[in-house]
Scaffold this motif. Structure first.
Motif, short mmCIF file in Angstrom:
data_model
loop_
_atom_site.label_atom_id
_atom_site.label_comp_id
_atom_site.label_asym_id
_atom_site.label_seq_id
_atom_site.Cartn_x
_atom_site.Cartn_y
_atom_site.Cartn_z
N HIS A 32 1.41 -1.45 -0.05
CA HIS A 32 0.33 -0.45 0.01
C HIS A 32 1.00 1.61 0.01
O HIS A 32 0.45 2.13 -0.65
N VAL A 33 1.88 1.30 0.53
CA VAL A 33 2.96 2.53 0.58
C VAL A 33 3.66 2.71 -0.38
O VAL A 33 3.19 4.48 -1.38
N ARG A 34 3.65 1.73 -1.32
CA ARG A 34 4.30 1.23 -2.92
C ARG A 34 3.14 2.49 -3.88
O ARG A 34 3.62 3.00 -4.62
N ASN A 35 2.09 1.59 -3.54
CA ASN A 35 0.97 1.90 -4.42
C ASN A 35 0.68 4.02 -4.17
O ASN A 35 0.74 4.71 -4.65
N ALA A 36 0.62 4.23 -2.78
CA ALA A 36 0.51 5.58 -2.70
C ALA A 36 1.64 6.18 -3.08
O ALA A 36 0.77 7.43 -3.23
N ILE A 37 3.06 5.95 -2.89
CA ILE A 37 3.64 6.92 -4.24
C ILE A 37 3.67 7.21 -5.31
O ILE A 37 3.32 8.41 -5.89
N ALA A 38 2.83 6.36 -6.16
CA ALA A 38 2.82 5.75 -7.51
C ALA A 38 1.92 7.01 -7.90
O ALA A 38 1.63 7.07 -8.43
N ARG A 39 0.91 6.64 -7.07
CA ARG A 39 -0.87 7.33 -6.97
C ARG A 39 -0.67 8.90 -6.64
O ARG A 39 -1.58 9.15 -6.57
N PHE A 40 0.22 8.83 -5.76
CA PHE A 40 0.44 10.38 -5.32
C PHE A 40 -0.29 11.61 -6.13
O PHE A 40 -1.53 11.97 -5.42
N ASP A 41 0.46 11.99 -7.03
CA ASP A 41 -0.05 12.69 -7.91
C ASP A 41 -1.66 12.66 -8.57
O ASP A 41 -2.20 13.80 -9.17
N GLN A 42 -2.48 11.99 -8.59
CA GLN A 42 -3.69 11.18 -8.33
C GLN A 42 -4.69 11.66 -7.74
O GLN A 42 -5.41 12.05 -8.64
N VAL A 43 -3.84 11.56 -6.38
CA VAL A 43 -5.11 12.89 -5.52
C VAL A 43 -5.73 14.30 -5.98
O VAL A 43 -4.22 15.23 -6.09
N LYS A 44 -6.37 14.34 -6.15
CA LYS A 44 -7.15 15.62 -6.10
C LYS A 44 -7.73 16.15 -5.26
O LYS A 44 -8.52 15.79 -4.16
N GLY A 45 -8.16 17.60 -4.90
CA GLY A 45 -8.67 18.53 -4.47
C GLY A 45 -7.36 18.92 -3.02
O GLY A 45 -8.54 18.85 -1.50
N VAL A 46 -6.49 19.02 -3.17
CA VAL A 46 -5.81 18.81 -1.67
C VAL A 46 -4.59 19.70 -2.12
O VAL A 46 -4.02 20.12 -3.15
N THR A 47 -4.41 20.91 -0.64
CA THR A 47 -2.85 21.73 -1.24
C THR A 47 -2.11 20.90 -1.23
O THR A 47 -2.34 19.35 -0.93
N ASP A 48 -0.96 21.89 -1.49
CA ASP A 48 0.32 21.48 -1.12
C ASP A 48 0.68 21.51 0.27
O ASP A 48 1.41 20.20 0.71
N ASP A 49 0.12 21.74 1.46
CA ASP A 49 0.44 21.77 2.48
C ASP A 49 -0.38 20.55 3.04
O ASP A 49 0.63 19.90 4.09
N GLU A 50 -1.11 19.72 2.10
CA GLU A 50 -1.52 18.60 2.95
C GLU A 50 -1.07 17.81 2.08
O GLU A 50 -0.44 17.04 2.94
N ARG A 51 -0.40 17.89 0.71
CA ARG A 51 -0.03 17.13 0.15
C ARG A 51 2.58 17.18 0.94
O ARG A 51 2.51 15.56 1.21
N ASP A 52 2.18 17.71 1.44
CA ASP A 52 3.68 18.45 2.44
C ASP A 52 3.56 16.75 3.34
O ASP A 52 3.81 16.02 4.17
N GLU A 53 2.26 17.07 4.35
CA GLU A 53 1.77 16.58 5.16
C GLU A 53 1.94 15.04 5.01
O GLU A 53 2.20 13.52 5.63
N ALA A 54 1.36 15.00 3.73
CA ALA A 54 0.94 13.44 3.81
C ALA A 54 2.39 12.54 2.85
O ALA A 54 2.48 10.96 3.18
N TRP A 55 3.04 13.60 2.59
CA TRP A 55 4.69 12.81 2.20
C TRP A 55 5.27 12.40 3.51
O TRP A 55 5.92 10.97 3.19
N GLU A 56 4.81 13.17 4.86
CA GLU A 56 5.97 12.80 5.39
C GLU A 56 5.10 11.57 5.98
O GLU A 56 5.81 10.77 6.48
N ARG A 57 3.81 11.31 6.12
CA ARG A 57 3.12 9.82 6.71
C ARG A 57 3.99 9.04 5.15
O ARG A 57 3.68 8.09 6.23
N ILE A 58 3.88 9.24 4.48
CA ILE A 58 3.95 8.25 3.66
C ILE A 58 5.26 7.97 4.19
O ILE A 58 5.81 6.50 3.36
N LYS A 59 6.96 8.36 4.11
CA LYS A 59 7.52 8.22 4.39
C LYS A 59 7.90 7.91 5.66
O LYS A 59 8.95 6.80 6.03
N ALA A 60 7.06 7.76 7.18
CA ALA A 60 6.96 6.82 7.49
C ALA A 60 6.81 5.70 8.05
O ALA A 60 7.24 5.11 8.44
#
Length: 79
Positions: A32-60
Protein backbone atom coordinates in the motif's frame (compact mmCIF):
# COMPACT_ATOMS: atom_id res chain seq x y z
CA UNK A 1 -1.20 -5.85 -2.12
CA UNK A 2 -4.05 -6.84 0.10
CA UNK A 3 -7.32 -5.54 -1.26
CA UNK A 4 -9.34 -3.60 1.27
CA UNK A 5 -13.07 -3.94 1.06
CA UNK A 6 -15.23 -0.95 1.96
CA UNK A 7 -15.95 -2.31 5.44
CA UNK A 8 -12.23 -2.72 6.24
CA UNK A 9 -11.46 0.71 4.82
CA UNK A 10 -14.27 2.29 6.86
CA UNK A 11 -12.85 0.82 10.07
CA UNK A 12 -9.34 2.14 9.52
CA UNK A 13 -8.37 5.18 11.55
CA UNK A 14 -7.66 8.41 9.69
CA UNK A 15 -4.04 8.13 10.79
CA UNK A 16 -3.64 5.08 8.57
CA UNK A 17 -4.11 7.11 5.37
CA UNK A 18 -1.67 9.36 3.55
CA UNK A 19 -4.54 11.82 3.05
CA UNK A 20 -6.63 11.33 6.20
CA UNK A 21 -9.28 13.99 5.55
CA UNK A 22 -10.08 12.42 2.19
CA UNK A 23 -9.37 8.88 3.46
CA UNK A 24 -7.17 8.35 0.41
CA UNK A 25 -4.14 6.10 0.04
CA UNK A 26 -4.11 3.66 2.96
CA UNK A 27 -0.70 2.90 4.46
CA UNK A 28 -1.31 -0.46 6.07
CA UNK A 29 1.54 -2.47 4.52
CA UNK A 30 4.53 -2.16 2.17
CA UNK A 31 2.45 -2.76 -0.93
CA UNK A 32 0.00 0.00 0.00
CA UNK A 33 2.90 2.37 0.69
CA UNK A 34 4.37 1.72 -2.76
CA UNK A 35 0.92 2.24 -4.27
CA UNK A 36 0.46 5.52 -2.38
CA UNK A 37 3.75 6.78 -3.83
CA UNK A 38 2.83 5.68 -7.34
CA UNK A 39 -0.61 7.29 -7.17
CA UNK A 40 0.39 10.38 -5.18
CA UNK A 41 -0.14 12.83 -8.04
CA UNK A 42 -3.59 11.38 -8.81
CA UNK A 43 -5.11 12.65 -5.56
CA UNK A 44 -7.21 15.71 -6.41
CA UNK A 45 -8.57 18.52 -4.27
CA UNK A 46 -5.71 18.78 -1.77
CA UNK A 47 -3.40 21.67 -1.04
CA UNK A 48 0.39 21.62 -1.22
CA UNK A 49 0.44 21.73 2.60
CA UNK A 50 -1.74 18.61 2.71
CA UNK A 51 0.60 16.96 0.20
CA UNK A 52 3.58 17.87 2.40
CA UNK A 53 1.87 16.26 5.39
CA UNK A 54 0.87 13.20 3.36
CA UNK A 55 4.44 12.80 2.14
CA UNK A 56 5.70 12.79 5.73
CA UNK A 57 3.18 10.06 6.61
CA UNK A 58 4.23 8.06 3.56
CA UNK A 59 7.92 8.36 4.46
CA UNK A 60 7.20 7.22 8.03
CA UNK A 61 5.19 4.24 6.76
CA UNK A 62 7.92 3.44 4.22
CA UNK A 63 10.47 3.32 7.03
CA UNK A 64 8.17 1.14 9.14
CA UNK A 65 7.60 -1.35 6.28
CA UNK A 66 11.16 -1.16 4.89
CA UNK A 67 10.19 0.45 1.57
CA UNK A 68 12.98 2.34 -0.19
CA UNK A 69 12.06 5.95 -0.99
CA UNK A 70 14.78 7.86 -2.81
CA UNK A 71 12.87 11.15 -3.13
CA UNK A 72 13.14 13.67 -0.31
CA UNK A 73 10.00 15.52 -1.40
CA UNK A 74 6.83 14.63 -3.28
CA UNK A 75 7.82 17.36 -5.74
CA UNK A 76 10.62 15.05 -6.94
CA UNK A 77 8.23 12.26 -7.96
CA UNK A 78 8.36 11.42 -11.64
CA UNK A 79 11.54 13.39 -12.30
Amino acid sequence: MTELDSNERDHMSKAEFAFPKERKEPLEDASHVRNAIARFDQVKGVTDDERDEAWERIKAAAKKFDVDVSEDSWRELGK
